[in-house]
Design a protein around this motif. Structure first.
Motif, mmCIF file in Angstrom:
data_model
loop_
_atom_site.group_PDB
_atom_site.id
_atom_site.type_symbol
_atom_site.label_atom_id
_atom_site.label_comp_id
_atom_site.label_asym_id
_atom_site.label_seq_id
_atom_site.Cartn_x
_atom_site.Cartn_y
_atom_site.Cartn_z
ATOM 1 N N PHE A 98 1.216 -6.567 -7.764
ATOM 2 C CA PHE A 98 0.277 -5.573 -7.240
ATOM 3 C C PHE A 98 -0.343 -4.706 -8.323
ATOM 4 C CE2 PHE A 98 3.004 -6.752 -3.724
ATOM 5 C CZ PHE A 98 2.041 -7.127 -2.814
ATOM 6 N N ALA A 99 0.298 -4.644 -9.469
ATOM 7 C CA ALA A 99 -0.271 -3.819 -10.532
ATOM 8 C C ALA A 99 -0.758 -4.678 -11.698
ATOM 9 C CB ALA A 99 0.748 -2.794 -11.013
ATOM 10 N N ARG B 45 5.563 -2.883 -22.812
ATOM 11 C CA ARG B 45 5.089 -4.270 -22.729
ATOM 12 C C ARG B 45 6.247 -5.243 -22.567
ATOM 13 N NH1 ARG B 45 0.757 -3.128 -20.751
ATOM 14 N NH2 ARG B 45 0.555 -5.373 -20.582
ATOM 15 N N ARG C 294 5.242 2.605 -19.088
ATOM 16 C CA ARG C 294 5.167 1.154 -18.902
ATOM 17 C C ARG C 294 5.175 0.489 -20.266
ATOM 18 N NH1 ARG C 294 1.968 -2.717 -14.953
ATOM 19 N NH2 ARG C 294 3.103 -1.357 -13.563
ATOM 20 N N GLY D 299 2.280 -1.580 -6.742
ATOM 21 C CA GLY D 299 2.927 -1.961 -7.989
ATOM 22 C C GLY D 299 4.440 -2.033 -7.880
ATOM 23 N N GLU D 300 4.927 -2.653 -6.795
ATOM 24 C CA GLU D 300 6.356 -2.873 -6.595
ATOM 25 C C GLU D 300 7.170 -1.589 -6.827
ATOM 26 O OE1 GLU D 300 4.807 -5.206 -9.029
ATOM 27 O OE2 GLU D 300 4.070 -6.322 -7.324
ATOM 28 N N MET E 18 7.429 0.452 -9.200
ATOM 29 C CA MET E 18 6.740 1.585 -9.812
ATOM 30 C C MET E 18 5.817 2.302 -8.833
ATOM 31 S SD MET E 18 8.170 1.831 -12.594
ATOM 32 C CE MET E 18 7.181 3.094 -13.379
ATOM 33 N N ALA F 272 7.073 -15.255 -9.699
ATOM 34 C CA ALA F 272 7.265 -14.448 -10.898
ATOM 35 C C ALA F 272 8.598 -14.781 -11.573
ATOM 36 C CB ALA F 272 7.215 -12.966 -10.529
ATOM 37 N N TRP G 18 9.344 -6.461 -13.218
ATOM 38 C CA TRP G 18 8.374 -7.027 -14.178
ATOM 39 C C TRP G 18 7.935 -5.986 -15.206
ATOM 40 C CZ3 TRP G 18 2.587 -6.641 -13.704
ATOM 41 C CH2 TRP G 18 1.942 -7.386 -14.720
ATOM 42 N N ARG G 19 7.524 -4.835 -14.709
ATOM 43 C CA ARG G 19 6.985 -3.808 -15.586
ATOM 44 C C ARG G 19 7.396 -2.436 -15.070
ATOM 45 N NH1 ARG G 19 5.283 -7.084 -18.886
ATOM 46 N NH2 ARG G 19 3.124 -7.386 -19.546
ATOM 47 N N GLY G 20 7.327 -1.475 -15.963
ATOM 48 C CA GLY G 20 7.452 -0.090 -15.558
ATOM 49 C C GLY G 20 8.871 0.432 -15.648
#
Lengths: 427, 405
Positions: free
Chosen positions: A153-154, B276, B274, B174-175, B177, B218, B393-395
């Motif tokens: 989503f991001a 990388r 966030r 954004g899940e 986050m 993912a 994944w991120r954040g």
């Protein structure tokens, strides 16, 4: 440090120093603006996929990017990058890879599209698996990891952050067709709080795909005037019959007035204020008395410290659905009263279609261009006025006018109402 | 704008999960004697395990069947939990308060029509006419209102319709986050005097193939024999999703005082970034975020509610970060609530904040949620709880929940 520029409520004044735009009329704010003020339409028959059997076969697609195979993610991404890059270059802010503030981006749904589902389903995982069991078995192989970007989503925010070096956790937001305006509101609040000196506010949407179109069609929201696409979007006219789906992206660099002045930036406009109010009436319709829309306009004016009489021009949400245009008129009339008759109000959606998630960003950029050029973009296809909506819609051809303060409306499914007020640079 | 600097109080909790309904029930079950037995279903979506939602009578919070019909299950879960939180904060039914209650919601997309998708995919091989086939089947097969069950912001929209909370409405994506973004937006606005009452939260319906597919694409879904989040690494890691609805009422302290509401706790910090995700980046970003929380002094217990998902390498990065806290002489007592409730993506961070508030208000901390977690000092009752989330994944985000007194 010299005295700070504060608004009448003692908050830092927030300005726009860069704008970027992609619409069905082209790539780049200047190009879009010249075509828009000439009354051109970007609406055309859809050629991206077969439209056999569909009730609506037209859209304001953006076909300027070479993306094969196309997808909502890839095209939304490309447009957002183009618009953001244009805005940053114009603002001359930061460096190539470091934008000195947060990113707030309004993005369309993240979902697999039918070509992706087909790919996942076509592969033979062995065994007699069908449907999602088969798809999941294929996904487990890791062979389809390239599809993950469509369901994160991001993902768009992530890539924009990497490309432009924005600061902190980027925000991905959705308030339906008000999303672009919400992105600006969040940026405005952040700078007013002193959390940031600058913010990159982007809205992007490229969801003209079969399911995207059919979903809106099933909600009876789309125009079916397919035979003459350029005439299909008819905001405020008597025979309006729905909106035309469209793609686009808008980007704005917001800064505190002081930060912009300190670095000698050219100020394009002042973000005077934003207002929002949620509606509790219905999932797709606003309360019949317009209470939430009215409240969002009033709150925007109050936040901006602007009286209704100071509004010189309204950049309408103006979707061309019977419902929206009626309610928007009613709400504006409730707030502006007699002044509404003297206030030109035009809908750019008559030319570029409804860019959905991006609409608030796109129309904020157009509001800034109106302030900068003194030209009111027209509402085209206004051949038969709706007698119930007595408005000066700047019919069919653009007009020059002295404009100091603009109200931009954004309303969305799910009871989302966000309005923004922009003015020229303070003297 | 001059900062009002008001404290942010948590004055309402709404929580439903595989364990059941309500804040008190979760506290009791998670603090009960004996080893915690998570509720899991390893069969229905084999080879994946999910934590299925306990039986919930949705009509208790969503009385109109027409409303229920227009929602997909993730929305019903969210609207239900939102109703619990509003009731818990003594806001439910108070029209004047509801009108000024702002929504900050974390959401993904809603649910697809799995049966329709499967039917279309099974028949989708007519040469040359694929487009017409798809169009016709979608146009006749999709329920007209399904899209409203899919739009991210329609969880918020349904909360406004059912519970009448209409101050404003923002949905973050954004899940994991998205949860941190929503809380930060509310906290920042309260502290700056830009709003007084906020309903924040999210919901996940883990029991659906399209959610599993998103995680599997993912490479983030766990499919081995069930283990807690800390013990999946030998199998490559991965998340086990859990159905959760988690909502909180955040309120300016002064506002809550005026209406005589007793808070569970306060949020004294929320920070996020966030990285990388190159090796070591997530843990070092978290360490730098931790510094921003300015926690002092060290040498004291600190309860840590970890949002670890089990996905690698994020989970190992979090362990590195926690080990670094020990090197700085903090004494973290770590509990990963994902082992108990499953991983709930957009709802996850709110669930952690809810559990942290319960610990602070009960002046006690949770026993280990699995064999990997240290028991810690049995008398441990940290008056501050760090809530972590490392996005699968991120954040990276951290929040600090403390006693309001």
């Amino acid at each position: 440090m010299g005295s700070r520029m504060l608004d009448q409520k003692g908050r830092p004044v927030v300005v726009v120093t860069g704008i970027g735009l992609v619409t069905s009329l082209g790539v780049g704010a200047d190009l879009c603006w010249s075509r828009l003020t000439a009354g051109h339409s970007g609406v055309k028959p859809i050629t991206r996929f077969p439209t056999d059997g569909l009730r609506s076969t037209i859209a304001g697609t953006v076909d300027d990017f070479d993306i094969t195979p196309t997808s909502a993610y890839d095209l939304s991404m490309a447009m957002a990058e183009a618009a953001a890059s244009e805005a940053i270059v114009q603002a001359r802010i930061g460096s190539v890879s470091r934008f000195p503030g947060p990113l707030i981006v309004a993005t369309p749904p993240s979902e697999l599209e039918w070509p992706h589902l087909d790919r996942l389903h076509d592969h033979d995982p062995g065994g007699d698996l069908t449907g999602y069991q088969r798809i999941l078995a294929n996904a487990r192989t890791g062979l389809f990891a390239d599809l993950a970007k469509h369901v994160r989503f991001a993902a768009i925010a992530d890539r924009l952050q990497e490309r432009f070096g924005t600061q902190g956790e980027p925000l991905s937001i959705c308030t339906a067709c008000a999303s672009g305006a919400t992105a600006i509101q969040i940026g405005l609040e952040s700078i007013r709080r002193g959390d940031a000196d600058a913010a990159l506010c982007v809205g992007t949407d490229a969801t003209v795909h079969p399911e995207g179109l059919i979903r809106f069609s099933l909600l009876s929201a789309l125009s079916t005037a397919n035979e003459d696409p350029k005439k299909a979007s008819r905001p405020f006219s008597k025979r309006r019959d729905g909106f035309v789906m469209a793609e686009g992206a808008g980007a704005l660099v917001l800064e505190s007035y002081d930060a912009a002045k300190a670095r000698g930036a050219k100020i394009l406009a002042v973000v005077r204020g934003c207002g929002e109010k949620a509606d509790d009436y219905h999932r797709t319709r606003s309360s019949p008395d317009g209470a939430a829309m009215i409240a969002s306009i009033r709150r925007a004016l109050a936040d901006a410290g602007v009286s209704p009489e100071e509004i010189d021009y309204v950049n309408a949400h103006g979707t061309s659905t019977p419902e929206n245009d009626k309610m928007e008129y009613l709400s504006l009339h409730a707030v502006l009263g007699e002044h509404l008759a003297r206030t030109p109000i035009s809908s750019c959606k008559s030319m570029i279609g409804h860019t959905l998630i991006a609409a608030g960003s796109v129309e904020a950029v157009l509001s800034v261009l109106t302030l900068n050029t003194g030209v009111l973009p027209p509402t085209i296809n206004y051949d038969e006025p709706d007698p119930d909506l007595p408005l000066d819609v700047v019919p069919n051809t653009s007009r020059t006018a002295r404009v100091s303060t603009v109200l931009s409306n954004s309303f969305g499914f799910g009871g989302q109402n966000v309005c923004a007020v922009f003015s020229g640079e303070p003297a | 704008m001059a900062k009002a600097c008001d404290q942010v109080w948590i004055t309402g909790i709404g929580l439903i999960s595989s364990l059941g309904e309500g804040a008190a029930l979760h506290w009791n079950k998670l603090c009960g004697a004996g080893t915690l037995r998570p509720v899991i279903d390893p069969q229905r979506f084999a080879p994946y395990t999910v934590h299925p939602l306990a039986d919930i009578d949705f009509s208790k919070q969503i009385p109109r069947t027409s409303d229920q019909r227009q929602m997909e299950r993730w929305q019903r879960i969210g609207v239900y939990a939102a109703g619990l939180a509003l009731a818990d904060a003594d806001i439910a039914g108070d029209q004047e308060l509801l009108e000024k209650t702002h929504l900050c919601i974390a959401a993904g997309n809603g649910e697809r029509d799995i049966a329709l998708d499967s039917r279309i995919l099974a028949g989708n091989h007519a040469d040359g006419a694929q487009g017409a086939y798809l169009n016709q089947n979608l146009a006749t097969g999709l329920r007209p209102t399904l899209y409203l069950g899919q739009l991210s912001n329609l969880l918020a929209g349904n909360i406004s319709i059912v519970h009448k909370a209409t101050g404003s409405s923002r949905t973050f994506k954004g899940e994991e986050m998205a949860g941190a973004s929503a809380v930060a937006d509310a906290v920042n606005r309260i502290e700056a005097g830009q709003g007084e009452v906020f309903l924040v939260g999210g919901a996940l319906n883990a029991e659906r193939e399209d959610v599993l597919l998103g995680c599997e694409l993912a490479g983030s879904l766990y499919s081995g024999p069930h283990h807690s989040v800390w013990q999946r690494r030998p199998q490559g890691g991965g998340l086990v999703p859990g159905s959760v609805g988690a909502f909180l009422v955040l309120e300016a302290a002064e506002h809550a005082r005026r209406r005589g509401v007793v808070p569970y706790a306060r949020i004294s910090g929320i920070v996020s970034d966030r990285s990388r995700r190159r090796v070591g980046e997530a843990s070092s970003v978290a360490a730098s975020l931790f510094k921003d929380l300015r926690l002092n002094p060290a040498n004291e217990d600190i309860g840590v509610l970890s949002g670890a998902s089990g996905v690698e390498p994020a989970t190992s990065e979090e362990l590195q970060f926690l080990a670094e806290l020990e090197r700085q002489k903090f004494k973290p007592v770590v509990r990963a609530w994902g082992s108990a409730l499953g991983h709930s993506l957009e709802a996850h961070f709110f669930a952690g904040l809810a559990l942290a508030s319960l610990a602070v208000s009960n002046d006690a901390f949770y026993p280990p949620f699995d064999a990997f977690e240290d028991k810690g000092d049995a008398k441990s009752h940290p008056d501050r709880v760090l809530v972590t989330t490392f996005g699968h994944w991120r954040g990276e985000a951290l929040a600090l929940v403390q006693s309001a007194w």
